[in-house]
Design a protein around this motif. Structure first.
Motif, PDB file in Angstrom:
ATOM      1  N   GLY A  79       0.814  -1.210   0.000  1.00 41.27           N
ATOM      2  CA  GLY A  79       0.000   0.000   0.000  1.00 41.27           C
ATOM      3  C   GLY A  79       0.849   1.261   0.000  1.00 41.27           C
ATOM      4  N   VAL A  80       0.194   2.391   0.224  1.00 38.68           N
ATOM      5  CA  VAL A  80       0.878   3.682   0.133  1.00 38.68           C
ATOM      6  C   VAL A  80       1.825   3.869   1.331  1.00 38.68           C
ATOM      7  CG1 VAL A  80       0.572   6.154  -0.178  1.00 38.68           C
ATOM      8  CG2 VAL A  80      -1.154   4.591  -1.084  1.00 38.68           C
ATOM      9  N   CYS A  81       1.334   3.544   2.524  1.00 38.27           N
ATOM     10  CA  CYS A  81       2.194   3.661   3.710  1.00 38.27           C
ATOM     11  C   CYS A  81       3.400   2.722   3.605  1.00 38.27           C
ATOM     12  CB  CYS A  81       1.408   3.323   4.978  1.00 38.27           C
ATOM     13  SG  CYS A  81       0.277   4.622   5.504  1.00 38.27           S
TER      14      CYS A  81
ATOM     15  N   GLN B  35      10.772   7.280   0.769  1.00 38.99           N
ATOM     16  CA  GLN B  35      10.409   8.378  -0.125  1.00 38.99           C
ATOM     17  C   GLN B  35       8.935   8.729   0.056  1.00 38.99           C
ATOM     18  OE1 GLN B  35      12.524   9.923  -2.416  1.00 38.99           O
ATOM     19  NE2 GLN B  35      14.179   8.677  -1.533  1.00 38.99           N
ATOM     20  N   THR B  36       8.655  10.028   0.025  1.00 41.26           N
ATOM     21  CA  THR B  36       7.267  10.487   0.103  1.00 41.26           C
ATOM     22  C   THR B  36       6.443   9.908  -1.037  1.00 41.26           C
ATOM     23  OG1 THR B  36       7.859  12.538   1.209  1.00 41.26           O
ATOM     24  CG2 THR B  36       5.787  12.540  -0.014  1.00 41.26           C
ATOM     25  N   GLN B  37       5.228   9.469  -0.708  1.00 39.80           N
ATOM     26  CA  GLN B  37       4.279   8.987  -1.708  1.00 39.80           C
ATOM     27  C   GLN B  37       3.119   9.976  -1.773  1.00 39.80           C
ATOM     28  OE1 GLN B  37       4.997   5.834  -3.322  1.00 39.80           O
ATOM     29  NE2 GLN B  37       6.920   6.251  -2.232  1.00 39.80           N
TER      30      GLN B  37
ATOM     31  N   VAL C   6       4.554  10.427   4.239  1.00 38.92           N
ATOM     32  CA  VAL C   6       5.915  10.965   4.317  1.00 38.92           C
ATOM     33  C   VAL C   6       6.703  10.162   5.341  1.00 38.92           C
ATOM     34  CG1 VAL C   6       7.284  13.011   4.878  1.00 38.92           C
ATOM     35  CG2 VAL C   6       5.077  13.254   3.716  1.00 38.92           C
ATOM     36  N   PRO C   7       7.845   9.600   4.941  1.00 36.53           N
ATOM     37  CA  PRO C   7       8.619   8.802   5.893  1.00 36.53           C
ATOM     38  C   PRO C   7       9.265   9.662   6.969  1.00 36.53           C
ATOM     39  CG  PRO C   7       9.830   9.051   3.846  1.00 36.53           C
ATOM     40  CD  PRO C   7       8.476   9.656   3.619  1.00 36.53           C
TER      41      PRO C   7
ATOM     42  N   ASP D 190       0.885   9.981   7.781  1.00 36.80           N
ATOM     43  CA  ASP D 190      -0.110   9.526   6.794  1.00 36.80           C
ATOM     44  C   ASP D 190      -1.310  10.464   6.851  1.00 36.80           C
ATOM     45  OD1 ASP D 190      -1.699   8.059   5.059  1.00 36.80           O
ATOM     46  OD2 ASP D 190      -2.240   6.536   6.540  1.00 36.80           O
ATOM     47  N   VAL D 191      -1.683  11.033   5.714  1.00 44.72           N
ATOM     48  CA  VAL D 191      -2.860  11.901   5.656  1.00 44.72           C
ATOM     49  C   VAL D 191      -3.723  11.467   4.482  1.00 44.72           C
ATOM     50  CG1 VAL D 191      -3.719  14.268   5.724  1.00 44.72           C
ATOM     51  CG2 VAL D 191      -1.387  13.796   6.511  1.00 44.72           C
TER      52      VAL D 191
END
Lengths: 191, 191
Positions: free
Chosen positions: B107-109, B117-119, B143-144, B159-160
Protein backbone atom coordinates in the motif's frame (compact mmCIF):
# COMPACT_ATOMS: atom_id res chain seq x y z
CA UNK A 1 -27.72 -4.59 20.79
CA UNK A 2 -24.40 -6.19 19.85
CA UNK A 3 -22.88 -5.03 16.60
CA UNK A 4 -20.72 -7.70 15.01
CA UNK A 5 -17.60 -6.95 13.03
CA UNK A 6 -18.28 -7.90 9.44
CA UNK A 7 -15.49 -9.86 7.78
CA UNK A 8 -15.29 -7.48 4.82
CA UNK A 9 -15.96 -4.19 6.59
CA UNK A 10 -13.21 -1.63 6.39
CA UNK A 11 -11.82 -0.51 9.70
CA UNK A 12 -13.25 3.01 9.52
CA UNK A 13 -16.79 1.59 9.68
CA UNK A 14 -16.11 0.72 13.32
CA UNK A 15 -16.30 4.47 14.00
CA UNK A 16 -19.71 4.83 12.36
CA UNK A 17 -22.42 5.02 15.02
CA UNK A 18 -26.07 5.01 13.94
CA UNK A 19 -28.34 7.93 14.74
CA UNK A 20 -30.71 7.38 17.61
CA UNK A 21 -28.54 5.04 19.67
CA UNK A 22 -28.87 5.32 23.44
CA UNK A 23 -25.71 6.05 25.40
CA UNK A 24 -25.67 2.43 26.58
CA UNK A 25 -25.92 1.17 22.99
CA UNK A 26 -23.15 3.49 21.82
CA UNK A 27 -20.86 2.34 24.62
CA UNK A 28 -21.75 -1.28 23.85
CA UNK A 29 -20.62 -0.70 20.25
CA UNK A 30 -17.39 0.88 21.53
CA UNK A 31 -16.72 -2.18 23.68
CA UNK A 32 -17.63 -4.68 20.96
CA UNK A 33 -15.47 -2.94 18.38
CA UNK A 34 -12.58 -2.48 20.80
CA UNK A 35 -12.74 -6.17 21.68
CA UNK A 36 -12.63 -7.06 17.99
CA UNK A 37 -9.77 -4.67 17.26
CA UNK A 38 -7.72 -5.83 20.25
CA UNK A 39 -8.11 -9.49 19.19
CA UNK A 40 -4.61 -10.62 18.27
CA UNK A 41 -3.18 -7.13 18.74
CA UNK A 42 -1.76 -6.16 22.15
CA UNK A 43 0.31 -3.09 21.15
CA UNK A 44 -0.83 -0.44 23.61
CA UNK A 45 -0.19 2.58 21.34
CA UNK A 46 -2.14 0.99 18.49
CA UNK A 47 -5.01 -0.05 20.72
CA UNK A 48 -5.31 3.27 22.56
CA UNK A 49 -5.24 5.12 19.23
CA UNK A 50 -8.20 3.14 17.94
CA UNK A 51 -10.03 3.27 21.28
CA UNK A 52 -9.81 7.08 21.36
CA UNK A 53 -11.34 7.16 17.87
CA UNK A 54 -14.18 4.85 18.88
CA UNK A 55 -15.01 6.95 21.94
CA UNK A 56 -14.87 10.24 20.04
CA UNK A 57 -17.19 9.09 17.29
CA UNK A 58 -19.59 7.47 19.78
CA UNK A 59 -20.01 10.76 21.65
CA UNK A 60 -20.49 12.72 18.42
CA UNK A 61 -23.41 10.44 17.48
CA UNK A 62 -25.25 11.02 20.78
CA UNK A 63 -27.52 13.88 21.83
CA UNK A 64 -26.37 16.70 24.13
CA UNK A 65 -24.46 16.82 26.42
CA UNK A 66 -22.50 13.80 25.10
CA UNK A 67 -22.03 15.35 21.65
CA UNK A 68 -20.38 18.32 23.34
CA UNK A 69 -17.41 16.14 24.31
CA UNK A 70 -14.37 18.13 23.18
CA UNK A 71 -11.56 15.73 24.13
CA UNK A 72 -11.39 11.96 24.45
CA UNK A 73 -8.24 10.00 25.01
CA UNK A 74 -5.59 8.74 27.32
CA UNK A 75 -2.74 9.57 29.63
CA UNK A 76 -0.33 6.80 30.55
CA UNK A 77 2.45 6.39 33.10
CA UNK A 78 5.45 8.50 32.10
CA UNK A 79 8.30 5.98 31.89
CA UNK A 80 10.77 8.77 32.70
CA UNK A 81 9.03 9.74 35.95
CA UNK A 82 10.32 8.23 39.20
CA UNK A 83 8.36 5.48 40.98
CA UNK A 84 8.29 7.63 44.13
CA UNK A 85 6.94 10.66 42.25
CA UNK A 86 5.08 9.26 39.23
CA UNK A 87 3.62 11.35 36.44
CA UNK A 88 1.17 10.77 33.63
CA UNK A 89 2.12 11.63 30.05
CA UNK A 90 -0.11 12.38 27.09
CA UNK A 91 -1.11 9.34 25.02
CA UNK A 92 -3.38 8.93 21.95
CA UNK A 93 -6.47 11.16 21.88
CA UNK A 94 -8.93 12.92 19.64
CA UNK A 95 -9.48 16.65 20.11
CA UNK A 96 -7.28 19.68 20.52
CA UNK A 97 -3.66 19.75 21.67
CA UNK A 98 -3.38 18.84 25.35
CA UNK A 99 -1.11 19.17 28.38
CA UNK A 100 1.84 16.83 28.14
CA UNK A 101 2.61 15.70 31.70
CA UNK A 102 0.49 15.57 34.86
CA UNK A 103 1.92 14.54 38.25
CA UNK A 104 -0.05 11.87 40.13
CA UNK A 105 -2.32 13.75 42.53
CA UNK A 106 -2.64 16.92 40.46
CA UNK A 107 -5.91 17.87 38.80
CA UNK A 108 -8.64 15.42 37.82
CA UNK A 109 -6.37 13.03 35.90
CA UNK A 110 -3.79 13.08 38.66
CA UNK A 111 -6.45 12.36 41.29
CA UNK A 112 -7.73 9.33 39.35
CA UNK A 113 -4.20 8.02 38.91
CA UNK A 114 -3.21 8.55 42.56
CA UNK A 115 -6.37 7.01 44.03
CA UNK A 116 -7.10 4.41 41.32
CA UNK A 117 -10.68 5.68 41.54
CA UNK A 118 -12.88 7.18 38.83
CA UNK A 119 -13.27 10.94 39.09
CA UNK A 120 -16.64 12.22 37.80
CA UNK A 121 -16.47 16.01 37.89
CA UNK A 122 -19.66 17.86 37.00
CA UNK A 123 -17.95 21.30 37.11
CA UNK A 124 -14.21 21.39 36.58
CA UNK A 125 -13.94 24.99 37.77
CA UNK A 126 -15.01 23.80 41.23
CA UNK A 127 -12.36 21.02 41.31
CA UNK A 128 -9.32 21.95 43.42
CA UNK A 129 -6.18 22.18 41.30
CA UNK A 130 -7.96 21.55 38.00
CA UNK A 131 -5.53 21.80 35.08
CA UNK A 132 -7.08 23.87 32.29
CA UNK A 133 -5.58 22.45 29.08
CA UNK A 134 -8.64 23.86 27.34
CA UNK A 135 -10.74 26.65 28.82
CA UNK A 136 -13.74 25.29 26.88
CA UNK A 137 -13.87 22.15 29.03
CA UNK A 138 -16.56 22.41 31.72
CA UNK A 139 -16.92 18.84 33.01
CA UNK A 140 -14.72 15.77 32.96
CA UNK A 141 -14.59 12.08 33.73
CA UNK A 142 -11.34 10.25 34.34
CA UNK A 143 -11.20 6.48 34.77
CA UNK A 144 -8.04 4.70 35.92
CA UNK A 145 -6.62 1.81 33.88
CA UNK A 146 -5.43 -0.69 36.47
CA UNK A 147 -3.44 -3.85 35.74
CA UNK A 148 -2.03 -6.65 37.82
CA UNK A 149 -3.34 -9.26 40.20
CA UNK A 150 -1.91 -9.06 43.69
CA UNK A 151 0.24 -6.05 42.92
CA UNK A 152 -2.21 -3.74 41.20
CA UNK A 153 -0.89 -0.62 39.54
CA UNK A 154 -2.26 2.27 37.49
CA UNK A 155 -0.77 2.27 33.97
CA UNK A 156 -2.88 5.14 32.72
CA UNK A 157 -6.29 6.81 32.63
CA UNK A 158 -9.16 7.33 30.20
CA UNK A 159 -9.87 11.07 30.13
CA UNK A 160 -12.97 12.63 28.55
CA UNK A 161 -13.80 16.35 28.66
CA UNK A 162 -17.12 18.00 27.82
CA UNK A 163 -17.81 21.62 26.87
CA UNK A 164 -20.94 21.56 29.07
CA UNK A 165 -21.28 21.20 32.82
CA UNK A 166 -22.76 17.86 33.94
CA UNK A 167 -21.55 16.22 30.75
CA UNK A 168 -21.20 12.80 32.39
CA UNK A 169 -23.24 10.59 34.70
CA UNK A 170 -23.20 7.15 36.28
CA UNK A 171 -23.84 5.52 32.89
CA UNK A 172 -20.58 6.97 31.61
CA UNK A 173 -18.80 5.77 34.74
CA UNK A 174 -20.08 2.21 34.43
CA UNK A 175 -19.22 1.85 30.73
CA UNK A 176 -15.89 3.63 30.82
CA UNK A 177 -14.85 1.39 33.73
CA UNK A 178 -15.72 -1.62 31.53
CA UNK A 179 -13.62 -0.13 28.72
CA UNK A 180 -10.74 0.53 31.12
CA UNK A 181 -10.78 -3.11 32.18
CA UNK A 182 -10.82 -4.29 28.55
CA UNK A 183 -7.89 -1.99 27.77
CA UNK A 184 -5.95 -3.03 30.88
CA UNK A 185 -6.21 -6.70 29.95
CA UNK A 186 -5.99 -6.23 26.17
CA UNK A 187 -2.59 -4.57 25.95
CA UNK A 188 1.01 -5.32 26.89
CA UNK A 189 2.25 -2.50 29.13
CA UNK A 190 5.98 -1.74 28.96
CA UNK A 191 5.90 0.45 32.08
CA UNK B 1 3.80 34.78 9.59
CA UNK B 2 5.22 33.14 12.69
CA UNK B 3 2.80 32.55 15.51
CA UNK B 4 4.52 32.59 18.87
CA UNK B 5 3.48 30.43 21.81
CA UNK B 6 2.09 32.71 24.49
CA UNK B 7 3.38 31.92 27.98
CA UNK B 8 -0.11 31.69 29.47
CA UNK B 9 -1.98 30.12 26.58
CA UNK B 10 -3.65 26.84 27.34
CA UNK B 11 -2.47 23.99 25.20
CA UNK B 12 -5.72 23.65 23.26
CA UNK B 13 -5.21 27.07 21.70
CA UNK B 14 -2.34 25.59 19.72
CA UNK B 15 -5.02 23.77 17.70
CA UNK B 16 -6.90 26.97 16.87
CA UNK B 17 -6.12 28.06 13.33
CA UNK B 18 -7.43 31.41 12.13
CA UNK B 19 -9.79 31.63 9.18
CA UNK B 20 -8.23 32.71 5.91
CA UNK B 21 -4.77 31.25 6.45
CA UNK B 22 -2.98 30.00 3.37
CA UNK B 23 -1.84 26.38 3.39
CA UNK B 24 1.73 27.56 3.90
CA UNK B 25 0.71 29.68 6.90
CA UNK B 26 -1.26 26.82 8.44
CA UNK B 27 1.69 24.44 8.06
CA UNK B 28 4.00 27.11 9.50
CA UNK B 29 1.77 27.27 12.57
CA UNK B 30 1.84 23.46 12.83
CA UNK B 31 5.63 23.53 12.75
CA UNK B 32 5.96 26.41 15.20
CA UNK B 33 3.56 24.85 17.67
CA UNK B 34 5.10 21.41 17.30
CA UNK B 35 8.54 22.87 17.93
CA UNK B 36 7.23 24.57 21.08
CA UNK B 37 5.47 21.44 22.30
CA UNK B 38 8.49 19.22 21.65
CA UNK B 39 10.78 21.59 23.58
CA UNK B 40 11.88 19.62 26.64
CA UNK B 41 9.61 16.70 25.76
CA UNK B 42 11.01 13.83 23.67
CA UNK B 43 8.38 11.14 24.41
CA UNK B 44 7.36 9.92 20.96
CA UNK B 45 3.80 8.88 21.86
CA UNK B 46 3.11 12.24 23.50
CA UNK B 47 4.61 14.20 20.64
CA UNK B 48 2.90 12.23 17.86
CA UNK B 49 -0.44 12.57 19.68
CA UNK B 50 -0.15 16.35 19.75
CA UNK B 51 1.25 16.51 16.20
CA UNK B 52 -1.74 14.58 14.84
CA UNK B 53 -4.05 17.08 16.55
CA UNK B 54 -2.19 20.05 15.09
CA UNK B 55 -2.35 18.62 11.57
CA UNK B 56 -6.04 17.71 11.83
CA UNK B 57 -7.09 21.15 13.00
CA UNK B 58 -4.89 22.88 10.44
CA UNK B 59 -6.59 21.02 7.59
CA UNK B 60 -10.06 21.72 8.99
CA UNK B 61 -9.31 25.47 8.92
CA UNK B 62 -8.33 25.47 5.24
CA UNK B 63 -10.50 25.59 2.12
CA UNK B 64 -11.28 22.53 -0.01
CA UNK B 65 -9.73 20.08 -0.67
CA UNK B 66 -7.62 20.37 2.51
CA UNK B 67 -10.68 20.57 4.76
CA UNK B 68 -11.83 17.25 3.31
CA UNK B 69 -8.94 15.49 5.04
CA UNK B 70 -10.56 12.54 6.83
CA UNK B 71 -7.55 11.01 8.59
CA UNK B 72 -4.29 12.47 9.83
CA UNK B 73 -1.76 10.62 11.91
CA UNK B 74 1.07 8.18 12.12
CA UNK B 75 2.24 4.65 11.68
CA UNK B 76 5.48 3.61 13.37
CA UNK B 77 7.78 0.62 13.18
CA UNK B 78 6.12 -2.39 14.80
CA UNK B 79 8.60 -3.47 17.48
CA UNK B 80 7.29 -7.04 17.20
CA UNK B 81 7.98 -7.28 13.46
CA UNK B 82 11.23 -8.84 12.31
CA UNK B 83 14.07 -6.68 10.93
CA UNK B 84 14.05 -8.78 7.76
CA UNK B 85 10.30 -8.38 7.28
CA UNK B 86 9.38 -5.11 9.01
CA UNK B 87 5.86 -3.84 9.50
CA UNK B 88 4.27 -0.56 10.44
CA UNK B 89 1.79 -0.38 13.30
CA UNK B 90 -0.91 2.19 13.97
CA UNK B 91 0.20 5.15 16.10
CA UNK B 92 -1.62 8.32 17.26
CA UNK B 93 -4.08 9.82 14.77
CA UNK B 94 -7.25 11.85 14.42
CA UNK B 95 -10.10 10.42 12.38
CA UNK B 96 -11.88 7.10 12.15
CA UNK B 97 -10.57 3.71 13.27
CA UNK B 98 -7.74 2.52 11.05
CA UNK B 99 -5.88 -0.58 9.92
CA UNK B 100 -3.53 -1.81 12.62
CA UNK B 101 -0.50 -3.23 10.83
CA UNK B 102 0.94 -2.66 7.35
CA UNK B 103 3.94 -4.60 6.02
CA UNK B 104 6.73 -2.51 4.52
CA UNK B 105 6.09 -2.41 0.79
CA UNK B 106 2.33 -2.84 0.95
CA UNK B 107 0.00 0.00 0.00
CA UNK B 108 0.88 3.68 0.13
CA UNK B 109 2.19 3.66 3.71
CA UNK B 110 4.21 0.52 3.08
CA UNK B 111 5.71 2.01 -0.08
CA UNK B 112 6.82 5.15 1.77
CA UNK B 113 8.35 3.06 4.56
CA UNK B 114 10.13 0.66 2.20
CA UNK B 115 11.57 3.36 -0.08
CA UNK B 116 12.02 6.13 2.51
CA UNK B 117 10.41 8.38 -0.13
CA UNK B 118 7.27 10.49 0.10
CA UNK B 119 4.28 8.99 -1.71
CA UNK B 120 1.87 11.59 -3.11
CA UNK B 121 -1.11 9.71 -4.49
CA UNK B 122 -3.73 11.77 -6.29
CA UNK B 123 -6.10 8.80 -6.70
CA UNK B 124 -5.71 5.92 -4.27
CA UNK B 125 -7.91 3.62 -6.36
CA UNK B 126 -5.23 3.75 -9.06
CA UNK B 127 -2.42 2.84 -6.63
CA UNK B 128 -1.39 -0.84 -6.85
CA UNK B 129 -2.14 -2.68 -3.63
CA UNK B 130 -3.80 0.28 -1.91
CA UNK B 131 -5.15 -0.71 1.51
CA UNK B 132 -8.68 0.65 1.96
CA UNK B 133 -9.00 1.28 5.70
CA UNK B 134 -11.73 3.76 4.78
CA UNK B 135 -13.58 3.62 1.48
CA UNK B 136 -14.17 7.39 1.77
CA UNK B 137 -10.47 8.13 1.27
CA UNK B 138 -9.72 9.16 -2.32
CA UNK B 139 -6.19 10.61 -2.16
CA UNK B 140 -3.29 10.24 0.25
CA UNK B 141 0.13 11.54 1.12
CA UNK B 142 2.60 9.51 3.16
CA UNK B 143 5.91 10.97 4.32
CA UNK B 144 8.62 8.80 5.89
CA UNK B 145 10.09 9.73 9.28
CA UNK B 146 13.79 8.95 8.94
CA UNK B 147 16.33 9.05 11.78
CA UNK B 148 20.04 8.43 12.07
CA UNK B 149 23.19 9.77 10.53
CA UNK B 150 25.25 7.23 8.66
CA UNK B 151 22.83 4.42 9.33
CA UNK B 152 19.53 5.99 8.37
CA UNK B 153 16.33 4.11 9.17
CA UNK B 154 12.60 4.67 8.83
CA UNK B 155 10.94 4.77 12.28
CA UNK B 156 7.51 5.64 10.96
CA UNK B 157 5.43 7.65 8.51
CA UNK B 158 3.10 10.63 8.53
CA UNK B 159 -0.11 9.53 6.79
CA UNK B 160 -2.86 11.90 5.66
CA UNK B 161 -5.97 10.86 3.74
CA UNK B 162 -8.43 13.07 1.91
CA UNK B 163 -12.02 12.34 0.87
CA UNK B 164 -11.38 14.09 -2.46
CA UNK B 165 -9.07 13.12 -5.31
CA UNK B 166 -6.05 15.42 -5.72
CA UNK B 167 -6.25 16.39 -2.06
CA UNK B 168 -2.51 17.05 -1.82
CA UNK B 169 0.15 18.84 -3.84
CA UNK B 170 3.81 19.79 -3.73
CA UNK B 171 3.12 22.32 -0.95
CA UNK B 172 1.89 19.48 1.28
CA UNK B 173 4.95 17.43 0.39
CA UNK B 174 7.39 20.21 1.25
CA UNK B 175 5.80 21.07 4.60
CA UNK B 176 5.08 17.53 5.71
CA UNK B 177 8.70 16.63 4.97
CA UNK B 178 9.75 19.52 7.25
CA UNK B 179 7.41 18.21 9.93
CA UNK B 180 8.77 14.68 9.51
CA UNK B 181 12.30 15.98 10.06
CA UNK B 182 11.23 17.90 13.18
CA UNK B 183 9.51 14.78 14.52
CA UNK B 184 12.47 12.53 13.68
CA UNK B 185 14.87 14.77 15.60
CA UNK B 186 12.43 15.78 18.36
CA UNK B 187 11.65 12.35 19.78
CA UNK B 188 13.51 9.45 21.36
CA UNK B 189 12.72 6.32 19.35
CA UNK B 190 12.74 3.02 21.22
CA UNK B 191 12.69 0.94 18.04
Amino acid sequence: MRIQLQPKMVHADASNFADGLTKEQAYQQVLDQAEGLFYGQRNWVCNLSNAASLLWHAYKALPSPSNRVNWAGFYTLDPLSSPTSPSLILAPFQGKVACQTIPFGRGVCGAAAATAQTQLVTDVDAFPGHIACDSESKSEIVVPIVVGGEKRRVVGVIDVDCAEKNGFDETDRVWLEKLAELIANGCDWPF
